[in-house]
Scaffold this motif. Sequence first.
Motif, mmCIF file in Angstrom:
data_model
loop_
_atom_site.group_PDB
_atom_site.id
_atom_site.type_symbol
_atom_site.label_atom_id
_atom_site.label_comp_id
_atom_site.label_asym_id
_atom_site.label_seq_id
_atom_site.Cartn_x
_atom_site.Cartn_y
_atom_site.Cartn_z
ATOM 1 N N ARG A 151 19.563 63.711 67.098
ATOM 2 C CA ARG A 151 19.146 65.479 68.253
ATOM 3 C C ARG A 151 20.243 66.485 67.690
ATOM 4 O O ARG A 151 21.658 66.226 67.009
ATOM 5 C CB ARG A 151 19.551 64.758 69.989
ATOM 6 C CG ARG A 151 18.433 63.936 70.522
ATOM 7 C CD ARG A 151 19.581 63.987 71.716
ATOM 8 N NE ARG A 151 18.268 62.833 72.800
ATOM 9 C CZ ARG A 151 17.641 61.607 72.604
ATOM 10 N NH1 ARG A 151 18.600 60.945 70.769
ATOM 11 N NH2 ARG A 151 16.381 60.956 73.066
ATOM 12 N N GLU A 183 15.171 62.383 76.769
ATOM 13 C CA GLU A 183 15.874 62.800 77.644
ATOM 14 C C GLU A 183 17.029 62.519 78.239
ATOM 15 O O GLU A 183 15.898 62.198 79.332
ATOM 16 C CB GLU A 183 16.213 64.419 77.048
ATOM 17 C CG GLU A 183 16.117 64.910 75.979
ATOM 18 C CD GLU A 183 16.676 64.824 74.406
ATOM 19 O OE1 GLU A 183 18.139 65.187 74.720
ATOM 20 O OE2 GLU A 183 15.998 65.062 73.558
ATOM 21 N N LYS A 190 24.354 70.775 70.957
ATOM 22 C CA LYS A 190 24.854 71.120 71.404
ATOM 23 C C LYS A 190 24.149 71.005 72.433
ATOM 24 O O LYS A 190 23.949 71.430 73.980
ATOM 25 C CB LYS A 190 24.930 72.550 70.818
ATOM 26 C CG LYS A 190 23.546 73.423 70.458
ATOM 27 C CD LYS A 190 23.823 74.926 69.949
ATOM 28 C CE LYS A 190 22.732 75.377 69.599
ATOM 29 N NZ LYS A 190 22.460 76.701 68.798
ATOM 30 N N ASP A 191 21.914 71.119 72.502
ATOM 31 C CA ASP A 191 21.395 70.772 73.321
ATOM 32 C C ASP A 191 21.191 69.205 74.276
ATOM 33 O O ASP A 191 21.597 69.126 75.198
ATOM 34 C CB ASP A 191 20.252 71.049 72.615
ATOM 35 C CG ASP A 191 19.192 72.227 71.835
ATOM 36 O OD1 ASP A 191 20.110 73.342 72.986
ATOM 37 O OD2 ASP A 191 18.394 72.445 71.540
ATOM 38 N N LYS A 208 24.595 70.137 76.560
ATOM 39 C CA LYS A 208 23.805 71.278 77.493
ATOM 40 C C LYS A 208 23.372 70.463 78.717
ATOM 41 O O LYS A 208 23.692 71.028 80.325
ATOM 42 C CB LYS A 208 22.724 72.397 76.844
ATOM 43 C CG LYS A 208 22.339 73.104 77.547
ATOM 44 C CD LYS A 208 21.873 74.630 77.011
ATOM 45 C CE LYS A 208 21.593 76.079 78.444
ATOM 46 N NZ LYS A 208 20.919 76.674 77.256
ATOM 47 N N GLY A 209 22.156 69.810 78.203
ATOM 48 C CA GLY A 209 21.567 68.613 78.957
ATOM 49 C C GLY A 209 21.989 68.117 80.228
ATOM 50 O O GLY A 209 21.953 68.328 81.314
#
Length: 260
Positions: free
Chosen positions: A212, A168, A215-216, A219-220
């Motif tokens: 991916r 990520e 939302k993640d 958020k990251g």
Amino acid sequence: MLENLKNIPVVLDLRKIIFENKFSTHTNVNYFRGVYNSFSEAELSSPKTKPKGYDNSESAALYKERTNTTYSTDYPVLFWMNKYKSDISNVFDFGGHIGVHYYSFSKLLDFSGIKNWTVCDVPSVAEEGKKYAKQRGAKNLNFVSNIQDLADQDLFLASGSLQYLDWEIHDKLFELKKFPKYLIFNMLPLHSSTSTITLQSIGTAFCPYYIRLEKDFIKGLESIGYEVLDLWSNEEKSCHIAFEKERSLNYYRGLILRLK
């Protein structure tokens, strides 16, 4: 009725055999197949007919025609780069291949304020980029192959590249002593409800490919101090994974974030 017929077991098996032959041998760059637990598992499933990944001479030679062309999907990036041009003197173009955006964007943007444009890509591509830059007489264009060279950059640009990474970006950015002022992501496969690792044929090779969860992903980046300024759709780009309709995408995403 036609849809039901296509999914009768014997017909479905035949369709999968036909598709696998195309996937293994054709030069179409938009073939995707399979759902895997990891990049290594996806790589192991690759046909033996082509190399794996971009780090080879055939893949490094791709996209030269794109250096002279601006695509409709480029315009959101051009808009935001132009809006904040007074803040941007150093650009880190992650996965920028041989400098595709450096050349194509220079026709439409004022580059007078840009001191350095650094492209980060795999070694074979970076070497090809250096040769091509010499041919074109490119100024202030540099090539590296390690994201750790990202330092004192004003803009981190990643267009069509993060999907080839199994880590990520917010984790890598968090390791830096100084964060870039702006992040622009474009041509990014983000799904509204699930994440998927699949396998792509780019014509010259096979690449694990990461879709991916939207939302993640956001958020990251927010967790390390960025705020989203805009989010757009690249409706000209789609990702259809063979026989995996629910995991496929009808459009890609782009977004710009600013450090708070």
